[in-house]
Design a protein around this motif. Structure first.
Motif, PDB file in Angstrom:
ATOM      1  N   HIS A  61     -70.753 156.720 -38.042  1.00 22.07           N
ATOM      2  CA  HIS A  61     -71.024 155.382 -38.568  1.00 22.07           C
ATOM      3  C   HIS A  61     -69.820 154.850 -39.346  1.00 22.07           C
ATOM      4  O   HIS A  61     -69.433 153.675 -39.213  1.00 22.07           O
ATOM      5  CB  HIS A  61     -72.255 155.419 -39.482  1.00 22.07           C
ATOM      6  N   LEU A  76     -66.919 154.019 -36.872  1.00 18.81           N
ATOM      7  CA  LEU A  76     -67.217 152.772 -36.168  1.00 18.81           C
ATOM      8  C   LEU A  76     -66.953 151.570 -37.075  1.00 18.81           C
ATOM      9  O   LEU A  76     -66.318 150.593 -36.678  1.00 18.81           O
ATOM     10  CB  LEU A  76     -68.689 152.759 -35.731  1.00 18.81           C
ATOM     11  N   SER A  77     -67.459 151.648 -38.303  1.00 14.22           N
ATOM     12  CA  SER A  77     -67.345 150.533 -39.240  1.00 14.22           C
ATOM     13  C   SER A  77     -65.899 150.275 -39.638  1.00 14.22           C
ATOM     14  O   SER A  77     -65.453 149.119 -39.678  1.00 14.22           O
ATOM     15  CB  SER A  77     -68.198 150.818 -40.488  1.00 14.22           C
ATOM     16  N   THR A  88     -68.724 154.449 -27.704  1.00 18.08           N
ATOM     17  CA  THR A  88     -68.053 153.911 -28.885  1.00 18.08           C
ATOM     18  C   THR A  88     -67.342 152.590 -28.623  1.00 18.08           C
ATOM     19  O   THR A  88     -67.402 151.670 -29.445  1.00 18.08           O
ATOM     20  CB  THR A  88     -67.019 154.930 -29.402  1.00 18.08           C
ATOM     21  N   ALA A 141     -69.443 149.406 -28.587  1.00 21.43           N
ATOM     22  CA  ALA A 141     -69.992 149.221 -29.935  1.00 21.43           C
ATOM     23  C   ALA A 141     -68.951 148.599 -30.854  1.00 21.43           C
ATOM     24  O   ALA A 141     -69.242 147.653 -31.606  1.00 21.43           O
ATOM     25  CB  ALA A 141     -70.461 150.565 -30.494  1.00 21.43           C
ATOM     26  N   ILE A 142     -67.716 149.090 -30.805  1.00 20.14           N
ATOM     27  CA  ILE A 142     -66.647 148.555 -31.651  1.00 20.14           C
ATOM     28  C   ILE A 142     -66.337 147.108 -31.279  1.00 20.14           C
ATOM     29  O   ILE A 142     -66.167 146.251 -32.154  1.00 20.14           O
ATOM     30  CB  ILE A 142     -65.381 149.428 -31.548  1.00 20.14           C
ATOM     31  N   LEU A 197     -69.029 144.846 -32.659  1.00 16.65           N
ATOM     32  CA  LEU A 197     -68.929 144.744 -34.118  1.00 16.65           C
ATOM     33  C   LEU A 197     -67.752 143.854 -34.524  1.00 16.65           C
ATOM     34  O   LEU A 197     -67.860 143.070 -35.477  1.00 16.65           O
ATOM     35  CB  LEU A 197     -68.767 146.136 -34.732  1.00 16.65           C
ATOM     36  N   ILE A 225     -71.327 144.610 -40.502  1.00 16.28           N
ATOM     37  CA  ILE A 225     -70.930 145.642 -39.539  1.00 16.28           C
ATOM     38  C   ILE A 225     -71.776 146.900 -39.712  1.00 16.28           C
ATOM     39  O   ILE A 225     -72.273 147.467 -38.740  1.00 16.28           O
ATOM     40  CB  ILE A 225     -69.431 145.976 -39.701  1.00 16.28           C
ATOM     41  N   ALA A 263     -74.142 148.183 -36.828  1.00 14.95           N
ATOM     42  CA  ALA A 263     -73.698 149.434 -36.186  1.00 14.95           C
ATOM     43  C   ALA A 263     -74.848 150.381 -35.895  1.00 14.95           C
ATOM     44  O   ALA A 263     -74.712 151.299 -35.088  1.00 14.95           O
ATOM     45  CB  ALA A 263     -72.662 150.134 -37.066  1.00 14.95           C
ATOM     46  N   ALA A 282     -75.702 150.809 -32.307  1.00 14.37           N
ATOM     47  CA  ALA A 282     -74.813 151.579 -31.432  1.00 14.37           C
ATOM     48  C   ALA A 282     -75.529 152.783 -30.829  1.00 14.37           C
ATOM     49  O   ALA A 282     -75.167 153.268 -29.756  1.00 14.37           O
ATOM     50  CB  ALA A 282     -73.578 152.033 -32.206  1.00 14.37           C
ATOM     51  N   GLY A 335     -74.021 157.323 -34.791  1.00 14.27           N
ATOM     52  CA  GLY A 335     -74.218 156.676 -36.074  1.00 14.27           C
ATOM     53  C   GLY A 335     -75.611 156.867 -36.634  1.00 14.27           C
ATOM     54  O   GLY A 335     -76.455 157.560 -36.060  1.00 14.27           O
TER      55      GLY A 335
END
Length: 506
Positions: free
Chosen positions: A23, A26-27, A82, A85-86, A89, A150, A154, A157, A164
């Protein structure tokens, strides 16, 4: 509830640490990329008001698009996991960062800028010594808003295998486990507070130090993801599972069996990878090599133009042939248990009315009240179909949330509900599933769905997975699900205990 939460933390510490790491990465990746895009864009447009307004409108429109829709659009182009997801975000984070940066830069008093020009200062000097320092409170405010957004977004995701803290929330919703749901929500909220505080601290640094810090973060993130890709061993396969305890048990069985036969082969697990469509696409694209799927699901949801046979062997053979022909995937022989629909009653009522089969229930149905999950109640091949097949005539029928139906049955508010035949609540609430004596519901046997190139490259994988053929009874699966979902035992330990108990490991 507090005891359940503490027990979950102590028994799933490793899972929590991994989810937090995923998590946070990703953030961080999303906020840094969004800032690198939005801040320079706002600087370049601060003297071009019309273009700036157009960009604001576009960013605003992107934010109105539901996040799940964005993820769905991205999957065909960038796959699952991933990366999509990125990207999603970043798209959501650009709006608040750009808006605040643009507003901060365009709302500076014109007299200050005119004075700077009168002194003959260069554009670079004005930008870094006057405009950005004055706009910095607004920029930091945008970063904090984006960071909170975010971290919250997230959690989705988990639906596409991005990992996450969303994994805990999704499982909590699916299994009505409030402890897992709260754990994911609380940790997400704490992360948002921590990152908001860190951004506030960073705001005290000079622009030069901020730039160095951002560069260091990019190097570290690049090194992490690059090193992770570089360090992957050549002999590696990825085994994924859908959301929930049962898929996680099965993929841990796969891992133990494969690695026992081939110690040089590294099996990477991706539990809670998402729903059927996501994980199936991941296998076809090569992001996932193996996952457990049910025969009925293959025939009903994945393969076009196939009717579902109610004979287990025929259903498996149809699914196997269809997957081979339409998707070029191998479908190995299934386990013994069936995770299909059934009607469930309290143990006391089963004894009172001598209920063993659904036909027995039909005779007593005018005296009983039923409560079904919304989908089961409405879909033609579920309650409407079984009602006609068995001539069920309940005194009253209620439609309710899947998370409430077991509670309602245990509390005596209803007498009958729909169930999956391996649900842990059957054991927890001492319920009885009635035999579908007319074989109305199609078979749902779990079996490994595998990419053919994996079986060609590593022939031992097939041999390993074949050990599960005709193993694991319904009661075995109920007991294991109960241990993982209700008692919060580790899925890998529960899986290994079963394999060792039944002499399936070397």
């Amino acid at each position: 509830m507090l005891n359940d939460l503490l027990h979950l933390v102590t028994t799933h510490t490793n899972d929590i640490v991994v989810a937090l790491e995923e998590h946070i990465l990703l953030s961080l990746a999303a906020i840094l990329i969004a800032a690198v895009i939005a801040v320079p864009l706002a600087i370049s447009l601060m003297n071009h008001r019309r273009a700036g307004e157009v960009v604001l409108q576009i960013a605003g429109v992107i934010q109105t698009i539901p996040s799940l829709a964005v993820l769905g659009v991205l999957i065909p182009f960038v796959g699952i996991g991933t990366i999509p997801a990125i990207i999603a975000l970043v798209l959501y984070a650009i709006m608040p960062i750009f808006q605040n940066t643009y507003a901060g830069l365009t709302e500076i008093d014109d007299n200050l800028l005119e004075a700077a020009e009168a002194f003959g200062f260069s554009r670079r000097f004005k930008l870094f010594k006057i405009q950005l320092p004055l706009a910095m409170p607004m920029i930091l405010s945008g970063l904090r808003i984006a960071m909170v957004m975010i971290i919250g977004t997230a959690t989705l995701a988990a639906l596409i295998g991005g990992g996450g803290l969303g994994s805990f929330i999704m499982i909590g919703i699916q299994t009505n486990d409030n402890a897992q749901l709260l754990l994911g929500a609380i940790l997400s909220a704490l992360l948002a507070l921590v990152f908001s505080w860190l951004i506030k601290l960073i705001g005290r640094l000079s622009l030069k130090k901020m730039g160095i810090l951002v560069a260091v973060f990019f190097v570290l993130l690049g090194g992490y993801f690059g090193g992770k890709a570089f360090m992957q061993p050549k002999g590696q396969i990825t085994v994924a599972g859908k959301l929930g305890g049962e898929p996680e048990i099965l993929i841990n069985m796969y891992k133990d069996l494969i690695e026992a036969d081939n110690p040089r082969l590294d099996v990477q697990l991706k539990p809670d990878f998402g729903g059927t469509t996501f994980i199936y696409k991941a296998v076809k694209s090569g992001d996932v090599d193996i996952y457990p799927e049910f025969t009925g699901t293959v025939l009903q949801n994945l393969i076009k133009g196939k009717t579902v046979s109610h004979q287990p062997k025929k259903a498996y053979q149809d699914a196997k042939e269809a997957l081979d022909k339409q998707a070029n995937l191998a479908y190995l022989p299934p386990m013994r248990y069936q995770n299909t629909y059934a009607l469930a009653v309290r143990q006391s009522d089963a004894k009172k009315y001598n209920l063993k089969t659904t036909s027995d229930l039909a005779k007593m149905s005018p005296q009983l009240t039923a409560g079904f999950d919304h989908d089961f109640y409405e879909l033609k091949d579920s309650y409407p179909g079984i009602k006609k097949a068995y001539q069920l005539q309940f005194k009253d029928v209620k439609s309710m949330s899947s998370s409430l139906r077991y509670k309602a049955l245990a509390n005596g508010q209803i007498d009958v509900t729909d169930a999956y035949t391996t649900d842990p609540q059957l054991k927890a609430d001492k319920l009885v599933t009635l035999v579908d004596d007319k074989n109305y519901f199609p078979p749902f046997q779990g079996a490994p769905l595998v990419r053919k190139d994996i079986l060609t490259k590593y022939p031992s994988v097939k041999k390993s997975l074949l050990r599960l053929k005709d193993k694991v009874t319904n009661q075995d699966m109920i007991d294991m699900n109960y241990q993982v979902t209700v008692e919060h035992k580790s899925a890998d330990k529960v899986a290994r205990q079963y394999l060792e108990k039944h002499d399936l490991l070397k």
